[in-house]
Motif scaffolding. Structure first.
Motif, PDB file in Angstrom:
ATOM      1  N   GLU A 137       0.823  -1.208   0.000  1.00  0.00           N
ATOM      2  CA  GLU A 137       0.000   0.000   0.000  1.00  0.00           C
ATOM      3  C   GLU A 137       0.859   1.262   0.000  1.00  0.00           C
ATOM      4  OE1 GLU A 137      -0.617  -2.579   2.008  1.00  0.00           O
ATOM      5  OE2 GLU A 137      -2.568  -3.277   1.244  1.00  0.00           O
ATOM      6  N   THR A 138       2.112   1.146   0.416  1.00  0.00           N
ATOM      7  CA  THR A 138       3.008   2.312   0.403  1.00  0.00           C
ATOM      8  C   THR A 138       3.353   2.754  -1.016  1.00  0.00           C
ATOM      9  OG1 THR A 138       4.866   0.767   0.646  1.00  0.00           O
ATOM     10  CG2 THR A 138       4.051   1.867   2.652  1.00  0.00           C
ATOM     11  N   ASP A 139       2.987   1.953  -2.013  1.00  0.00           N
ATOM     12  CA  ASP A 139       3.149   2.322  -3.419  1.00  0.00           C
ATOM     13  C   ASP A 139       1.876   1.991  -4.178  1.00  0.00           C
ATOM     14  OD1 ASP A 139       4.278   3.137  -5.884  1.00  0.00           O
ATOM     15  OD2 ASP A 139       4.948   1.087  -6.300  1.00  0.00           O
ATOM     16  N   ASN A 168       1.414   8.121   3.159  1.00  0.00           N
ATOM     17  CA  ASN A 168       2.289   7.239   3.928  1.00  0.00           C
ATOM     18  C   ASN A 168       2.619   7.856   5.283  1.00  0.00           C
ATOM     19  OD1 ASN A 168       2.262   5.498   1.769  1.00  0.00           O
ATOM     20  ND2 ASN A 168       4.337   5.967   1.070  1.00  0.00           N
ATOM     21  N   GLN A 169       2.820   9.184   5.295  1.00  0.00           N
ATOM     22  CA  GLN A 169       3.119   9.856   6.563  1.00  0.00           C
ATOM     23  C   GLN A 169       1.924   9.804   7.503  1.00  0.00           C
ATOM     24  OE1 GLN A 169       4.910  13.800   6.331  1.00  0.00           O
ATOM     25  NE2 GLN A 169       3.799  14.443   8.178  1.00  0.00           N
ATOM     26  N   LEU A 177      -5.354   3.440   4.270  1.00  0.00           N
ATOM     27  CA  LEU A 177      -5.424   4.545   3.317  1.00  0.00           C
ATOM     28  C   LEU A 177      -6.859   4.946   2.995  1.00  0.00           C
ATOM     29  CD1 LEU A 177      -2.736   3.320   0.728  1.00  0.00           C
ATOM     30  CD2 LEU A 177      -2.395   4.921   2.631  1.00  0.00           C
ATOM     31  N   THR A 185      -6.733   1.561  -0.599  1.00  0.00           N
ATOM     32  CA  THR A 185      -6.270   2.596  -1.515  1.00  0.00           C
ATOM     33  C   THR A 185      -6.955   3.901  -1.178  1.00  0.00           C
ATOM     34  OG1 THR A 185      -5.989   3.189  -3.853  1.00  0.00           O
ATOM     35  CG2 THR A 185      -8.066   2.167  -3.247  1.00  0.00           C
ATOM     36  N   GLN A 199       1.180  10.118  -2.511  1.00  0.00           N
ATOM     37  CA  GLN A 199       1.521   8.853  -1.849  1.00  0.00           C
ATOM     38  C   GLN A 199       2.370   9.113  -0.609  1.00  0.00           C
ATOM     39  OE1 GLN A 199       1.097   5.128  -3.176  1.00  0.00           O
ATOM     40  NE2 GLN A 199       1.109   5.291  -0.945  1.00  0.00           N
ATOM     41  N   GLN A 200       3.339  10.002  -0.729  1.00  0.00           N
ATOM     42  CA  GLN A 200       4.218  10.325   0.394  1.00  0.00           C
ATOM     43  C   GLN A 200       3.427  10.904   1.558  1.00  0.00           C
ATOM     44  OE1 GLN A 200       7.349  13.025  -0.697  1.00  0.00           O
ATOM     45  NE2 GLN A 200       8.271  13.054   1.343  1.00  0.00           N
ATOM     46  N   GLN A 208      -0.486   7.686   7.477  1.00  0.00           N
ATOM     47  CA  GLN A 208      -0.703   6.306   7.905  1.00  0.00           C
ATOM     48  C   GLN A 208       0.267   5.920   9.013  1.00  0.00           C
ATOM     49  OE1 GLN A 208       0.101   3.006   5.119  1.00  0.00           O
ATOM     50  NE2 GLN A 208      -1.944   2.244   5.626  1.00  0.00           N
ATOM     51  N   ALA A 209       1.515   6.346   8.881  1.00  0.00           N
ATOM     52  CA  ALA A 209       2.509   6.055   9.919  1.00  0.00           C
ATOM     53  C   ALA A 209       2.128   6.719  11.231  1.00  0.00           C
ATOM     54  CB  ALA A 209       3.890   6.524   9.457  1.00  0.00           C
TER      55      ALA A 209
END
Length: 223
Positions: A132-134, A200-201, A210, A165, A196-197, A203-204
């Motif tokens: 999912e990170t990409d 990802n942040q 997502l 997604t 995406q970046q 989500q972290a």
């Protein structure tokens, strides 16, 4: 770009309570569940997404039992053998939506599913294993190797089958612009990478999937 805590606080205020917010948010399928979906169901959902594009969903859905019949239950091994003459005959079938370009996409997408299954064991395994990170990379793969899966079709298909997604709808794009992640609707590879970046942040920071972050972000846009 604001952090997740701001997003969460905004949505709590908009929905009124944590319980109301959580009840509204979608849940993605687990990798095991994605693996358990048969390839014919993936092809059926791919075709459904293609035919829904630009049409009223209820109209397409009402005709879907007939689609299941004329496309042999969307068995990729059978559908891939459907030639031009067969598809021309389907153009005379009043039970289905007679759009030649979309009808042609079904055997083409069946071939993609068969190709992927040959490499990965099944299309479900391929979808389940994609990180999912990409996720924008998976959109790109589907658009390149599939047929009529450009624009929002690939992410909407993934949402339909339960793959985690985000979806860059108009509202979500407006929210990302407001958060200064991008300065226009994300269509270029550069802008999609920035989106995406950002996800990802978030989500972290939150541990949320997502799809939930996507819905929450879209609800920060005032109408």
């Amino acid at each position: 770009m604001r952090d997740y805590q701001w997003l969460h606080a905004y949505c709590l205020n908009r929905f009124g309570s944590a319980q109301a917010l959580e009840a509204f948010l979608p849940q993605p399928r687990t990798p095991a569940q994605l693996r358990g979906i048969a390839d014919d169901r993936y092809l059926s959902t791919l075709a459904l997404r293609v035919f829904r594009a630009g049409l009223k969903h209820s109209l397409v859905d009402a005709k879907w039992p007939a689609f299941e019949q004329v496309f042999f239950g969307f068995d990729p091994q059978k559908v891939v053998l459907m030639g031009a003459e067969h598809l021309e005959r389907l153009m005379q079938d009043e039970r289905i939506i007679r759009h030649l370009g979309k009808l042609k996409s079904v055997p083409r997408n069946a071939q993609m599913i068969l190709d992927v299954a040959k490499e990965s064991g099944s299309f479900g395994a391929f979808i389940a294993d994609w990180p999912e990170t990409d996720i924008v990379g998976l959109w790109k793969y589907l658009a390149k190797h599939g047929n009529q899966l450009g624009g929002l079709s690939a992410p909407r298909f993934l949402r339909m089958v339960g793959k985690d997604t985000f979806i860059p709808t108009d509202d979500m794009a407006a929210a990302l612009i407001a958060q200064k992640v991008i300065d226009k609707a994300p269509t270029s590879q550069r802008d999609l990478a920035l989106v995406q970046q950002a996800f990802n942040q978030w989500q972290a920071e939150s541990g949320r999937p997502l799809c939930q972050l996507s819905v929450m972000l879209a609800h920060t846009v005032n109408h």
